[in-house]
Design a protein around this motif. Sequence first.
Motif, PDB file in Angstrom:
ATOM      1  N   ALA A 209      60.130  58.827  40.013  1.00 40.72           N
ATOM      2  CA  ALA A 209      60.898  58.063  40.915  1.00 40.72           C
ATOM      3  C   ALA A 209      61.208  56.748  40.241  1.00 40.72           C
ATOM      4  O   ALA A 209      62.146  56.174  40.200  1.00 40.72           O
ATOM      5  CB  ALA A 209      60.467  58.104  42.393  1.00 40.72           C
ATOM      6  N   TYR A 210      60.026  56.024  39.896  1.00 43.27           N
ATOM      7  CA  TYR A 210      60.364  54.780  39.104  1.00 43.27           C
ATOM      8  C   TYR A 210      61.106  54.630  37.896  1.00 43.27           C
ATOM      9  O   TYR A 210      61.718  53.906  37.756  1.00 43.27           O
ATOM     10  CB  TYR A 210      58.725  54.175  39.180  1.00 43.27           C
ATOM     11  CG  TYR A 210      58.808  52.846  38.324  1.00 43.27           C
ATOM     12  CD1 TYR A 210      59.335  51.658  39.346  1.00 43.27           C
ATOM     13  CD2 TYR A 210      58.343  52.522  37.120  1.00 43.27           C
ATOM     14  CE1 TYR A 210      59.253  50.445  38.762  1.00 43.27           C
ATOM     15  CE2 TYR A 210      58.193  51.135  36.682  1.00 43.27           C
ATOM     16  CZ  TYR A 210      58.557  50.192  37.558  1.00 43.27           C
ATOM     17  OH  TYR A 210      58.542  48.938  37.112  1.00 43.27           O
TER      18      TYR A 210
ATOM     19  N   THR B 116      46.257  65.409  41.706  1.00 36.91           N
ATOM     20  CA  THR B 116      46.477  63.888  41.554  1.00 36.91           C
ATOM     21  C   THR B 116      47.391  63.758  40.574  1.00 36.91           C
ATOM     22  O   THR B 116      48.087  62.643  40.716  1.00 36.91           O
ATOM     23  CB  THR B 116      44.934  63.455  41.306  1.00 36.91           C
ATOM     24  OG1 THR B 116      44.215  63.680  42.128  1.00 36.91           O
ATOM     25  CG2 THR B 116      45.321  61.995  41.362  1.00 36.91           C
ATOM     26  N   ALA B 117      47.358  64.191  39.257  1.00 32.86           N
ATOM     27  CA  ALA B 117      48.234  63.885  38.397  1.00 32.86           C
ATOM     28  C   ALA B 117      49.814  64.109  38.641  1.00 32.86           C
ATOM     29  O   ALA B 117      50.604  63.634  38.145  1.00 32.86           O
ATOM     30  CB  ALA B 117      47.958  64.607  37.054  1.00 32.86           C
ATOM     31  N   ILE B 118      49.989  65.384  39.495  1.00 35.58           N
ATOM     32  CA  ILE B 118      51.263  65.750  39.877  1.00 35.58           C
ATOM     33  C   ILE B 118      51.675  64.694  40.731  1.00 35.58           C
ATOM     34  O   ILE B 118      53.013  64.153  40.937  1.00 35.58           O
ATOM     35  CB  ILE B 118      51.344  67.118  40.582  1.00 35.58           C
ATOM     36  CG1 ILE B 118      51.059  68.293  39.536  1.00 35.58           C
ATOM     37  CG2 ILE B 118      52.594  67.346  41.440  1.00 35.58           C
ATOM     38  CD1 ILE B 118      50.818  69.432  40.180  1.00 35.58           C
ATOM     39  N   VAL B 119      51.117  64.121  41.789  1.00 35.07           N
ATOM     40  CA  VAL B 119      51.459  62.963  42.747  1.00 35.07           C
ATOM     41  C   VAL B 119      51.867  61.926  41.954  1.00 35.07           C
ATOM     42  O   VAL B 119      52.874  61.179  42.185  1.00 35.07           O
ATOM     43  CB  VAL B 119      50.288  62.720  43.617  1.00 35.07           C
ATOM     44  CG1 VAL B 119      50.877  61.541  44.509  1.00 35.07           C
ATOM     45  CG2 VAL B 119      50.320  64.100  44.618  1.00 35.07           C
ATOM     46  N   ILE B 120      51.183  61.353  40.962  1.00 36.26           N
ATOM     47  CA  ILE B 120      51.159  60.217  40.063  1.00 36.26           C
ATOM     48  C   ILE B 120      52.341  60.426  39.274  1.00 36.26           C
ATOM     49  O   ILE B 120      53.136  59.690  39.038  1.00 36.26           O
ATOM     50  CB  ILE B 120      49.889  60.127  39.223  1.00 36.26           C
ATOM     51  CG1 ILE B 120      48.813  59.472  40.187  1.00 36.26           C
ATOM     52  CG2 ILE B 120      50.276  58.722  38.166  1.00 36.26           C
ATOM     53  CD1 ILE B 120      47.612  59.441  39.446  1.00 36.26           C
TER      54      ILE B 120
ATOM     55  N   GLY C 127      61.762  63.528  27.966  1.00 38.23           N
ATOM     56  CA  GLY C 127      60.790  63.829  27.069  1.00 38.23           C
ATOM     57  C   GLY C 127      59.501  63.332  28.136  1.00 38.23           C
ATOM     58  O   GLY C 127      58.223  64.045  27.793  1.00 38.23           O
ATOM     59  N   ILE C 128      59.373  62.183  28.624  1.00 39.11           N
ATOM     60  CA  ILE C 128      58.259  61.664  29.389  1.00 39.11           C
ATOM     61  C   ILE C 128      57.887  62.735  30.396  1.00 39.11           C
ATOM     62  O   ILE C 128      56.766  62.993  30.727  1.00 39.11           O
ATOM     63  CB  ILE C 128      58.406  60.396  30.087  1.00 39.11           C
ATOM     64  CG1 ILE C 128      58.541  59.373  29.129  1.00 39.11           C
ATOM     65  CG2 ILE C 128      57.397  60.051  30.944  1.00 39.11           C
ATOM     66  CD1 ILE C 128      58.849  57.770  29.409  1.00 39.11           C
ATOM     67  N   PHE C 129      58.939  63.584  30.995  1.00 40.75           N
ATOM     68  CA  PHE C 129      58.578  64.561  32.143  1.00 40.75           C
ATOM     69  C   PHE C 129      57.828  65.781  31.428  1.00 40.75           C
ATOM     70  O   PHE C 129      56.712  66.157  31.885  1.00 40.75           O
ATOM     71  CB  PHE C 129      59.928  65.018  32.726  1.00 40.75           C
ATOM     72  CG  PHE C 129      60.412  63.914  33.556  1.00 40.75           C
ATOM     73  CD1 PHE C 129      59.751  62.850  34.120  1.00 40.75           C
ATOM     74  CD2 PHE C 129      61.842  64.027  34.233  1.00 40.75           C
ATOM     75  CE1 PHE C 129      60.422  61.897  35.051  1.00 40.75           C
ATOM     76  CE2 PHE C 129      62.411  62.995  34.918  1.00 40.75           C
ATOM     77  CZ  PHE C 129      61.495  62.048  35.384  1.00 40.75           C
ATOM     78  N   LEU C 130      58.379  65.993  30.310  1.00 43.91           N
ATOM     79  CA  LEU C 130      57.911  67.193  29.585  1.00 43.91           C
ATOM     80  C   LEU C 130      56.148  66.934  29.263  1.00 43.91           C
ATOM     81  O   LEU C 130      55.282  67.632  29.362  1.00 43.91           O
ATOM     82  CB  LEU C 130      58.601  67.543  28.398  1.00 43.91           C
ATOM     83  CG  LEU C 130      59.828  68.292  28.654  1.00 43.91           C
ATOM     84  CD1 LEU C 130      60.625  68.662  27.469  1.00 43.91           C
ATOM     85  CD2 LEU C 130      59.569  69.706  29.156  1.00 43.91           C
ATOM     86  N   LEU C 131      55.975  65.695  28.776  1.00 41.39           N
ATOM     87  CA  LEU C 131      54.763  65.289  27.985  1.00 41.39           C
ATOM     88  C   LEU C 131      53.734  65.283  29.476  1.00 41.39           C
ATOM     89  O   LEU C 131      52.770  65.580  29.330  1.00 41.39           O
ATOM     90  CB  LEU C 131      54.851  64.021  27.532  1.00 41.39           C
ATOM     91  CG  LEU C 131      55.419  63.765  25.902  1.00 41.39           C
ATOM     92  CD1 LEU C 131      55.595  62.491  25.820  1.00 41.39           C
ATOM     93  CD2 LEU C 131      54.646  64.804  25.243  1.00 41.39           C
ATOM     94  N   SER C 132      54.341  64.769  30.648  1.00 37.50           N
ATOM     95  CA  SER C 132      53.537  64.856  31.869  1.00 37.50           C
ATOM     96  C   SER C 132      53.264  66.329  32.164  1.00 37.50           C
ATOM     97  O   SER C 132      51.908  66.681  32.607  1.00 37.50           O
ATOM     98  CB  SER C 132      54.185  64.066  32.856  1.00 37.50           C
ATOM     99  OG  SER C 132      53.434  64.156  34.156  1.00 37.50           O
TER     100      SER C 132
END
Length: 117
Positions: free
Chosen positions: A90-91, A80-84, A31-36
Amino acid sequence: MEYLIAIFIGLLYGCGVFLVLRRSLVKVILGIFLLSNATNLIIFLSGGITRGGTPIIEEGAEAADIATISDPIPQALILTAIVIGLGMSAYILALKYRYFDVTGTHDLDQLKNTDQK
């Protein structure tokens, strides 16, 4: 085209919120990945969609040419958002792996049963 992307962003946000509210830690991470990704699409859509537009205004360009340029700032923000987002992914995955090693479960409700007294 913008309406179609806006509907798709709404679906991504809806699915992301639905997954974040689940009990399984894996579903929360998805879900966090989708929101990102939905947030990245919103930033991209804020710059406007122009096909074949260059981000550079040449000297002596007319007003009709200026209307077809694309805005480079949202594109730089998305990079920048993709890199972050990749670093956060990963974290979060490393934390999930450690969480499963310590508790032996993916279910957040079963965390109450794993307390050592």
